[in-house]
Every structure is written in C-alpha cells, then in structure tokens.
Scaffold this active site. Structure first.
Site, PDB file in Angstrom:
ATOM      1  N   ARG A  24      19.218  12.976   2.525  1.00  0.00           N
ATOM      2  CA  ARG A  24      18.203  12.335   3.369  1.00  0.00           C
ATOM      3  C   ARG A  24      16.995  13.262   3.534  1.00  0.00           C
ATOM      4  O   ARG A  24      15.848  12.825   3.593  1.00  0.00           O
ATOM      5  CB  ARG A  24      18.769  11.951   4.739  1.00  0.00           C
ATOM      6  CG  ARG A  24      17.684  11.377   5.629  1.00  0.00           C
ATOM      7  CD  ARG A  24      18.111  10.672   6.926  1.00  0.00           C
ATOM      8  NE  ARG A  24      19.424  10.941   7.414  1.00  0.00           N
ATOM      9  CZ  ARG A  24      19.770  12.035   8.099  1.00  0.00           C
ATOM     10  NH1 ARG A  24      18.890  12.974   8.378  1.00  0.00           N
ATOM     11  NH2 ARG A  24      21.006  12.188   8.518  1.00  0.00           N
TER      12      ARG A  24
ATOM     13  N   TYR B  77      -2.612  -6.226   2.876  1.00  0.00           N
ATOM     14  CA  TYR B  77      -1.334  -6.768   2.423  1.00  0.00           C
ATOM     15  C   TYR B  77      -0.620  -7.482   3.577  1.00  0.00           C
ATOM     16  O   TYR B  77      -0.567  -6.948   4.695  1.00  0.00           O
ATOM     17  CB  TYR B  77      -0.491  -5.608   1.881  1.00  0.00           C
ATOM     18  CG  TYR B  77       0.890  -5.982   1.454  1.00  0.00           C
ATOM     19  CD1 TYR B  77       1.094  -6.782   0.332  1.00  0.00           C
ATOM     20  CD2 TYR B  77       2.007  -5.541   2.160  1.00  0.00           C
ATOM     21  CE1 TYR B  77       2.366  -7.126  -0.065  1.00  0.00           C
ATOM     22  CE2 TYR B  77       3.289  -5.876   1.761  1.00  0.00           C
ATOM     23  CZ  TYR B  77       3.468  -6.670   0.653  1.00  0.00           C
ATOM     24  OH  TYR B  77       4.736  -7.006   0.261  1.00  0.00           O
TER      25      TYR B  77
ATOM     26  N   ASP C 103      -4.771   2.492   1.257  1.00  0.00           N
ATOM     27  CA  ASP C 103      -3.665   1.918   0.492  1.00  0.00           C
ATOM     28  C   ASP C 103      -4.199   1.685  -0.919  1.00  0.00           C
ATOM     29  O   ASP C 103      -5.021   0.802  -1.145  1.00  0.00           O
ATOM     30  CB  ASP C 103      -3.221   0.606   1.163  1.00  0.00           C
ATOM     31  CG  ASP C 103      -2.044  -0.049   0.442  1.00  0.00           C
ATOM     32  OD1 ASP C 103      -1.858   0.218  -0.761  1.00  0.00           O
ATOM     33  OD2 ASP C 103      -1.327  -0.843   1.082  1.00  0.00           O
TER      34      ASP C 103
ATOM     35  N   LYS D 255       5.048  -1.407  -7.175  1.00  0.00           N
ATOM     36  CA  LYS D 255       4.059  -2.090  -8.013  1.00  0.00           C
ATOM     37  C   LYS D 255       3.747  -1.244  -9.254  1.00  0.00           C
ATOM     38  O   LYS D 255       4.632  -0.922 -10.001  1.00  0.00           O
ATOM     39  CB  LYS D 255       2.810  -2.382  -7.178  1.00  0.00           C
ATOM     40  CG  LYS D 255       3.126  -2.910  -5.769  1.00  0.00           C
ATOM     41  CD  LYS D 255       3.834  -4.253  -5.738  1.00  0.00           C
ATOM     42  CE  LYS D 255       4.417  -4.604  -4.372  1.00  0.00           C
ATOM     43  NZ  LYS D 255       3.509  -4.587  -3.257  1.00  0.00           N
TER      44      LYS D 255
HETATM   45  C1  LIG Z   1       3.664  -4.348  -1.836  1.00  0.00           C
HETATM   46  C2  LIG Z   1       2.618  -3.723  -1.063  1.00  0.00           C
HETATM   47  C3  LIG Z   1       2.919  -2.979   0.098  1.00  0.00           C
HETATM   48  C4  LIG Z   1       4.319  -2.852   0.633  1.00  0.00           C
HETATM   49  O1  LIG Z   1       5.151  -2.151  -0.218  1.00  0.00           O
HETATM   50  P1  LIG Z   1       6.736  -2.414  -0.373  1.00  0.00           P
HETATM   51  O2  LIG Z   1       7.128  -1.422  -1.397  1.00  0.00           O
HETATM   52  O3  LIG Z   1       6.916  -3.843  -0.791  1.00  0.00           O
HETATM   53  O4  LIG Z   1       7.348  -2.159   0.970  1.00  0.00           O
HETATM   54  C5  LIG Z   1       1.861  -2.373   0.759  1.00  0.00           C
HETATM   55  N1  LIG Z   1       0.599  -2.492   0.330  1.00  0.00           N
HETATM   56  C6  LIG Z   1       0.277  -3.213  -0.761  1.00  0.00           C
HETATM   57  C7  LIG Z   1      -1.145  -3.316  -1.179  1.00  0.00           C
HETATM   58  C8  LIG Z   1       1.265  -3.845  -1.493  1.00  0.00           C
HETATM   59  O5  LIG Z   1       0.934  -4.571  -2.564  1.00  0.00           O
END
Ligand SMILES: *Cc1c(COP(=O)(O)O)cnc(C)c1O
Length: 389
Positions: free
Chosen positions: A54, A106, A178, A203
């Site tokens: 962890r 998001y 982000d 992604k």
């Molecule tokens: C998918 C996504 C998230 C969240 O990420 P997870 O891995 O699904 O928890 C945050 N910001 C953006 C722009 C995303 O496309």
C-alpha cells in the site's frame, strides 16, 4: 542509462527507457511484477525501502519514475483511478477551501465535487476559457485552488494554461490541470505554469482499455509528501500487475498518439463537409473557437472529436445503435475506436438544465478515434449516416 542522460531524451524515448532499466538481479529487460503485499526485513525496521505494497511497490516505483519524467515533474504519485487522484487532492486541501473549477469538466469529477466533497469545500464552476472570467471570479470568491481541464469533455473547450496560471499565481491560487485528453505527449501543463497535473491513466497513458488508474505529477515536495501520506492512509493504491500493464502500454504512447491524431484530423475534416452533420468540434480544425490557443500550447490535437448530428435524440440513438466498428462505450483513449452519447451516458450525472446551458445537447455525439485504418473508420461512419437517413 544515467539519470542526466535520461532527462535529455525525447518523450518517445523516455516512455521506453525511464523506469525501464534491466532487473539488477537477473538482467530481465522487462520490469518484474513484484506481486507481493509485504517485504521481509533484515531486522526490525531495517529494510530495502519497501515495507508494504500500500505504501510502496517496486513495479509501481518504476511507473512513477517514468510518469514524473514525462511531465517534467520531480514527483509522481500513481493512484488506483483518476477519481482517486482527485480525491487525494481534495483531502489535501484544508477543510472549507474554495475551489474554482471549469464548468465543463469530466462528469465523474463534477459528481465527486458536487455530491461528495461539497460537504468539505466550496465549489464555484466557471468558464475557464476566458482569463478575464477567471480573474473576476478569483477577486470575488477568493479561492485557494483552481481546477482546469483542457481540452474539456465533451465540448473540447480550450483554456490558455499559461495565461490563466499567471493570473492564478498573482493571487497565490494553486492550479491543477487534468491533462487526460492530451496525455503528456501533446501537452505539459507544469511547463506552462501549472502546479499539479492529473491524469486518468485509464485513457491514453495506458491506452489499451484494460486498466483503471490515475496519476498526479508535481514539483512541490511538501505537497507530494502530503498526497502520498493521504494515499497511504486512505488506501487507493495501484496493484503491481496494473502498474506493470501501464508500464507496458506506455511504451507505445508516442506512436499511438501520432496515429490517434492523424486519424482524428482526417475524420474531423470529413465530418465537417458531411450533409448530415450540423457542426464538428476538434481542436485541430480552424473552425474551433480556440484553435490558436490549441496550436500554441499543444504539440498535437489528440484523438477526441465531438459532432452534432442533424436531427433529434431519436436519430442520435439510432446512429449509435447502427454503427459497427466504433464500439458504443464510455471511456476513451484506447487503440480501438469508441462512440458515445454524453447526454445519456458519461454526462448523465449532470442535471439536464446545466447540461444544456453548457451545450451538451441531445444530438451531440463523441468519438474517441482509435488507431485502426482511417478509411475503414470513415466507411463505418458513412454506412451509419446512410442507415439513419
Ligand atoms: C476518465 C477521466 C477521469 C476519471 O478517471 P478514472 O480513471 O475513470 O477514475 C478524470 N478526468 C478525465 C478527463 C477523464 O477522462
């Protein structure tokens, strides 16, 4: 390779070589998966830097090394998901903080802020694409933190990171970007003045639609230690195997991103001329309202396209159920092409009224363009246009 040499590499080489050193014990060229929860100590408290997975894991450490270097950051923290990365940031801020946040972030981020952390912090949602709006909101609400997403999802609105980060700095506001949609390959927010970069590695970074993961990259050691301590205390850490899968997926980031953008550009231009399309949003098109800013701060335009189909919600639904090669699914950034309907799927958690104010209309369709042959993808789209006519 020596650290000084690694630092000089282009990103296409970094994704392969940083954290990619041969295993010291066996010479294995690929990193071992340290699938272990605990580590044997020589005597109480005497260990090799690893006590419990962890807290730390050698496979994850390699991934963190690589990720930090991709965003030109001193530190990277790998988390169990993108949303757990944002959770850690929210816990790191003092209770009662005021956070300015982009109004087109998001859907899951919006849900986390408005239904979970709204009892801890105050959130003000604004259009961050206009630096004047940001400055006015900073003056009015006196926030300590600014949350940007650029390009946004699904409208692909672009915020001038350097401009807005400069405004934020003037008022001692910390900025997080982000950067999920661009990946570190096309955009590096820390270089533009941001304080923290967040990625959903589910992604483009992993790129193969088989892992959920998140990451935070930053230079501030104190903040990094706080985030790591929170992760260790709350527990959203990534497994050794998932870390390994991402290390593997990451190696092809450069060629994948080039292929995504090449395909997306061709499809966006083709859609723009199509009689059944109302309009197309893609940062690489001259028609994009912030095309100039995109060109300035991104080295490519990515693989996401949003378009408005001529017709109502029924027609959109029919389009999505008739299409074959584009898989009807949430998420993005994998090698395979996906299609989705934000109003019904990813952004359903945003109230309809707000959705419409933002422009997420019922005829809006989002494409995550994969790396298949682009003519096959266009043929699939054309077949579907004909089928719903
Ligand atoms: C998918 C996504 C998230 C969240 O990420 P997870 O891995 O699904 O928890 C945050 N910001 C953006 C722009 C995303 O496309």
């Amino acid at each position: 390779m020596k650290k000084a040499l690694l630092d000089q590499l282009d990103i296409a080489s970094k994704v392969i070589h940083v954290g990619g050193h041969p295993d010291k014990e066996t010479g294995a060229i690929m990193p071992p998966i340290y699938q272990t929860s605990t580590y044997v100590q020589e005597s109480p408290g005497v260990h090799k830097g690893y006590e419990y997975t962890r807290s730390h894991n050698p496979t994850r450490t390699r991934l963190e090394e690589c990720l930090a270097s991709l965003e030109n950051a001193k530190h990277a923290l790998v988390t169990a998901s993108g949303l757990s990365a944002s959770m850690l940031v929210m816990h790191a801020l003092p209770a009662g903080s005021t956070i300015l946040c982009g109004d087109d972030v998001y859907g899951g981020t919006y849900r986390q802020f408005t239904t979970v952390f709204n009892s801890l912090h105050n959130y003000i949602f604004i259009n961050t694409t206009d630096a004047k709006v940001v400055e006015a909101a900073i003056k009015e609400h006196k926030p300590s933190f600014l949350w940007l997403e650029t390009p946004t999802n699904p409208l692909l609105k672009i915020t001038d990171i350097a401009k807005v980060a400069t405004v934020a700095k003037k008022y001692k506001v910390k900025t997080l970007v982000d950067n999920t949609f661009m990946s570190p390959y096309f955009q590096n927010p820390l270089d533009l003045g941001a304080d923290i970069v967040l990625h959903s590695m589910s992604k483009y970074i992993n790129g193969h639609s088989d892992v959920i993961g998140g990451a935070l990259m930053l230079n501030d050691k104190k903040m990094y230690t706080k985030l790591w301590t929170l992760q260790n205390s709350i527990g959203p850490c990534m497994s050794p195997f998932d870390s390994w899968l991402i290390l593997r997926g990451l190696k092809t980031l450069a060629i994948r991103m080039e292929a995504h953008q090449k395909n997306a550009m061709k499809i966006a231009k083709w859609l723009e001329t199509h009689a059944m399309v109302e309009s197309v949003v893609y940062p690489g098109l001259k028609s994009h309202p912030q095309h100039k800013t995109a060109k300035k701060q991104m080295s490519g335009f990515g693989g996401m396209i949003t378009f408005f189909l001529k017709g109502d919600v029924k027609k959109s639904k029919k389009f999505l159920s008739k299409i074959e090669m584009f898989a009807l699914a949430e998420s993005l950034g994998g090698v395979e092409s996906l299609i989705e309907h934000p109003a019904i799927m990813t952004h359903a958690s945003i109230p309809k009224k707000i959705r419409e104010e933002l422009g997420i209309k019922d005829n809006l369709i989002r494409l995550s363009v994969g790396i298949e042959n682009v003519d096959d993808l266009i043929a699939d789209l054309e077949r579907t246009f004909k089928a719903v006519k």
